[in-house]
Scaffold this motif. Structure first.
Motif, PDB file in Angstrom:
ATOM      1  N   ASP A 237       0.840  -1.164   0.008  1.00 55.53           N
ATOM      2  CA  ASP A 237      -0.022  -0.094   0.017  1.00 55.53           C
ATOM      3  C   ASP A 237       0.956   1.034   0.049  1.00 55.53           C
ATOM      4  OD1 ASP A 237      -1.838   1.923   0.274  1.00 55.53           O
ATOM      5  OD2 ASP A 237      -2.351   1.419   2.136  1.00 55.53           O
ATOM      6  N   MET A 238       1.045   1.987  -1.239  1.00 56.78           N
ATOM      7  CA  MET A 238       1.764   3.336  -1.316  1.00 56.78           C
ATOM      8  C   MET A 238       1.257   4.308  -0.542  1.00 56.78           C
ATOM      9  SD  MET A 238       4.632   1.967  -2.700  1.00 56.78           S
ATOM     10  CE  MET A 238       5.327   3.542  -2.645  1.00 56.78           C
ATOM     11  N   GLY A 239      -0.132   4.102  -0.255  1.00 54.56           N
ATOM     12  CA  GLY A 239      -0.724   5.134   0.376  1.00 54.56           C
ATOM     13  C   GLY A 239      -0.470   5.460   1.968  1.00 54.56           C
ATOM     14  N   ASP A 240       0.286   4.368   2.496  1.00 52.86           N
ATOM     15  CA  ASP A 240       0.696   4.163   3.808  1.00 52.86           C
ATOM     16  C   ASP A 240       1.840   5.306   3.860  1.00 52.86           C
ATOM     17  OD1 ASP A 240       1.726   3.765   6.216  1.00 52.86           O
ATOM     18  OD2 ASP A 240       1.294   1.396   6.136  1.00 52.86           O
ATOM     19  N   SER A 241       1.787   6.143   4.785  1.00 50.05           N
ATOM     20  CA  SER A 241       3.066   7.170   5.110  1.00 50.05           C
ATOM     21  C   SER A 241       4.340   6.707   5.398  1.00 50.05           C
ATOM     22  CB  SER A 241       2.386   8.252   5.902  1.00 50.05           C
ATOM     23  OG  SER A 241       2.149   7.797   7.209  1.00 50.05           O
ATOM     24  N   ARG A 242       4.345   5.572   5.796  1.00 54.59           N
ATOM     25  CA  ARG A 242       5.429   4.863   6.418  1.00 54.59           C
ATOM     26  C   ARG A 242       6.275   4.111   5.331  1.00 54.59           C
ATOM     27  NH1 ARG A 242       2.779   0.795  10.804  1.00 54.59           N
ATOM     28  NH2 ARG A 242       1.240   0.560   9.024  1.00 54.59           N
ATOM     29  N   VAL A 243       5.411   4.023   3.977  1.00 53.76           N
ATOM     30  CA  VAL A 243       6.127   3.618   2.920  1.00 53.76           C
ATOM     31  C   VAL A 243       6.577   4.529   1.984  1.00 53.76           C
ATOM     32  CG1 VAL A 243       6.144   1.712   0.928  1.00 53.76           C
ATOM     33  CG2 VAL A 243       4.796   1.270   2.837  1.00 53.76           C
ATOM     34  N   TRP A 244       8.022   4.553   1.930  1.00 58.05           N
ATOM     35  CA  TRP A 244       8.592   5.643   1.167  1.00 58.05           C
ATOM     36  C   TRP A 244       9.239   5.110  -0.380  1.00 58.05           C
ATOM     37  CZ3 TRP A 244      12.550   7.562   5.520  1.00 58.05           C
ATOM     38  CH2 TRP A 244      11.806   8.001   6.609  1.00 58.05           C
TER      39      TRP A 244
ATOM     40  N   GLY B 167       6.325 -10.987   1.863  1.00 56.90           N
ATOM     41  CA  GLY B 167       5.131 -10.709   2.704  1.00 56.90           C
ATOM     42  C   GLY B 167       5.325  -9.369   3.461  1.00 56.90           C
ATOM     43  N   VAL B 168       4.324  -8.487   3.161  1.00 59.08           N
ATOM     44  CA  VAL B 168       4.503  -7.079   3.976  1.00 59.08           C
ATOM     45  C   VAL B 168       3.207  -6.940   4.643  1.00 59.08           C
ATOM     46  CG1 VAL B 168       4.876  -4.724   3.673  1.00 59.08           C
ATOM     47  CG2 VAL B 168       6.146  -6.143   2.183  1.00 59.08           C
ATOM     48  N   ASP B 169       3.250  -6.740   5.809  1.00 62.34           N
ATOM     49  CA  ASP B 169       2.116  -6.660   6.539  1.00 62.34           C
ATOM     50  C   ASP B 169       2.062  -5.174   7.340  1.00 62.34           C
ATOM     51  OD1 ASP B 169      -0.055  -6.673   8.530  1.00 62.34           O
ATOM     52  OD2 ASP B 169       0.827  -8.249   9.819  1.00 62.34           O
ATOM     53  N   GLN B 170       1.075  -4.429   6.521  1.00 67.07           N
ATOM     54  CA  GLN B 170       1.007  -3.051   7.091  1.00 67.07           C
ATOM     55  C   GLN B 170       0.075  -2.936   8.041  1.00 67.07           C
ATOM     56  OE1 GLN B 170       1.605  -2.287   2.713  1.00 67.07           O
ATOM     57  NE2 GLN B 170       1.774  -0.250   3.425  1.00 67.07           N
ATOM     58  N   SER B 171      -0.625  -4.165   8.697  1.00 66.22           N
ATOM     59  CA  SER B 171      -2.103  -3.916   9.411  1.00 66.22           C
ATOM     60  C   SER B 171      -1.670  -3.153  10.787  1.00 66.22           C
ATOM     61  CB  SER B 171      -2.826  -5.228   9.609  1.00 66.22           C
ATOM     62  OG  SER B 171      -1.814  -6.210  10.405  1.00 66.22           O
ATOM     63  N   ASP B 172      -0.575  -3.122  11.447  1.00 67.76           N
ATOM     64  CA  ASP B 172      -0.190  -2.540  12.726  1.00 67.76           C
ATOM     65  C   ASP B 172       0.085  -1.243  12.347  1.00 67.76           C
ATOM     66  OD1 ASP B 172       0.857  -1.951  15.182  1.00 67.76           O
ATOM     67  OD2 ASP B 172       2.014  -3.818  15.561  1.00 67.76           O
TER      68      ASP B 172
END
Length: 472
Positions: free
Chosen positions: A156-163, A241-246
């Motif tokens: 999810d590139m909309g996640d501010s933690r993914v740069w 795998g990349v878990d962005q749920s937390d």
């Protein structure tokens, strides 16, 4: 509303390919308009080469203070203001962007801010503001729109933690932990930056080595240096795998070629997995000139298979380097203006210097000794340690080496690989020698100032010739 204007050359994109093309065209007396949708200077000046080097200098200052004790100087723990670090970087980019605007005006090329689209042969439509367009008619249209970061499926590139590199240049805080995916120049440089700023960094690479485009010996030196500073490097690592749920942490899982799986939580994740050509929205699909990856097919002078349409820089395919874009731009304009139409050598892309600004730096050019032998060359190599150079020794920067390869039959240079402090400033010596068709023996007659780092290149050449002076 729309107005129609005629000119000789329209350039789309004002990055390191576009603005030199516009300047050269204006120098040759061609009426030139250059269109840019953002700030002049392109990705390199605004979001790539220049601001990254500003951050890398900050990292050098931090490491320099931490490594100064052997030289009799001791500092306390550095205090880093990330806001000031970013502000300085952005100020440098803004100053240079303003400079590009001034250069274009000074040379007589008109800069238009807007979004361009090629609507037909010799015709470009520019949206200069909502509801207002300009139509530019020209015999020559040069596309120089660069490239954008490649993304990975399932993230999810909309996640501010993914740069991407853009977000990594303007953080509002230093992440405690950072996972960098991709260890090419971009990934390795940011790994160096953020480790110095205080992040715990993990650097993942799908290929078999860090900096996979470089020679194995070079990659090993850089990998060892990064690891010695606490950066965890993992080659042959495939993201599974990349878990962005937390909301507190991103969990990244990867698998090695041996089937082992590892996981790491991080505050931020930087994707540095390459770039792809910026051709979307340009209206080029109708011309059947795009490769499968979206880049534009051209000849060595930047000409496409469509009348009056050209492309230079990243949008025309790799290597994606600013200096390659500039060289292509000048060559393209000279050719279309009839100034120079000499075909380039078939190996010209191999002689584009390749630089990575990690600590230690990496610079290479030409081909490797192994590749040269595969092509039938009888080669000789000269490899000299940075520890054999007095300037490097005095500075305590003895990591790395300079290796030069020559063809025994012609005496000409085949390639060079440098790794060590400041080597990106040295590789140009071999580039100039190659362009001047200088033999290694002629190069060896050059008088190199002492004590300088450049002596290590000279010594490597002497060693390839079988007559080293300051090494064995």
């Amino acid at each position: 509303m729309s107005d129609v204007r005629e000119c000789d050359v329209v350039v789309i994109g004002a990055g390191p390919g576009g603005y030199p093309a516009a300047i050269r065209a204006a120098q040759l007396g061609l009426k030139t308009v250059i269109v840019e949708r953002d700030a002049p200077g392109g990705i390199c000046l605004n979001w790539g080469c220049i601001p990254t080097k500003s951050l890398l200098h900050t990292a050098e200052l931090i490491r320099g203070g931490m490594q100064s004790a052997p030289h009799g100087v001791r500092y306390g723990e550095p205090e880093v203001s990330i806001a000031d670090v970013v502000a300085h970087s952005r100020a440098v980019s803004a100053q240079l962007a303003s400079g590009v605007t001034g250069l274009l005006a000074g040379h007589g090329a008109e800069l238009v801010n807007g979004v361009a689209r090629v609507v037909d042969k010799g015709e470009v439509e520019v949206e200069t503001s909502p509801g207002r367009t300009m139509r530019l008619l020209a015999d020559h249209i040069i596309v120089a729109t660069g490239a954008k970061p490649r993304q990975l499926d399932g993230i999810d590139m909309g996640d501010s933690r993914v740069w991407t590199y853009r977000e990594a240049l303007i953080p509002d805080r230093i992440p405690d932990s950072l996972v960098v995916v991709g260890s090419g120049a971009i990934g390795s440089e940011f790994a160096s930056i953020y480790q110095a700023l205080g992040s715990r960094v993990t650097l993942l690479e799908a290929a078999s080595a860090v900096l996979p485009a470089e020679e194995a010996a070079v990659s090993e030196v850089v990998d060892a240096a990064l690891s010695s500073r606490g950066i965890v490097t993992a080659a042959d690592a495939t993201i599974v795998g990349v878990d962005q749920s937390d909301s507190e942490s991103i969990m990244v899982e990867w698998e090695t070629s041996a089937g082992d799986r590892q996981r790491s939580g991080c505050d931020a994740m930087l994707l540095a997995v390459g770039v792809q050509a910026n051709t979307s929205g340009l209206g080029l699909e109708r011309f059947d000139i795009l490769r499968g990856d979206g880049s534009i097919i051209t000849d060595d002078a930047g000409k496409t298979g469509v009348w009056g349409l050209y492309a230079v820089g990243d949008v025309a395919g790799g290597p994606c380097l600013a200096h390659k874009a500039t060289a292509e731009a000048i060559r393209c304009v000279d050719a279309l203006a009839g100034v120079r139409r000499v075909p380039e050598p078939g190996d010209w892309k191999e002689w584009i210097p390749r630089c990575t600004y990690t600590d230690p730096e990496v610079a290479s050019i030409g081909i490797s000794a192994a590749e040269a032998r595969r092509r039938g060359y009888d080669v000789a190599t000269g490899k000299v340690s940075m520890a054999d150079n007095g300037r490097c020794l005095g500075a305590g920067e003895t990591t790395g080496f300079a290796e030069v390869t020559i063809d025994r039959d012609s005496g000409r240079f085949v390639g060079a690989n440098l790794v060590g402090a400041g080597v990106t400033e040295l590789i140009g010596m071999i580039s100039v020698a190659h362009t001047a068709q200088m033999t290694a023996a002629e190069f060896a007659r050059s008088i190199i100032p002492h004590p300088t780092r450049s002596e290590v290149v000279h010594e490597a050449v002497l060693k390839a010739l079988g007559r080293p002076v300051n090494s064995l």
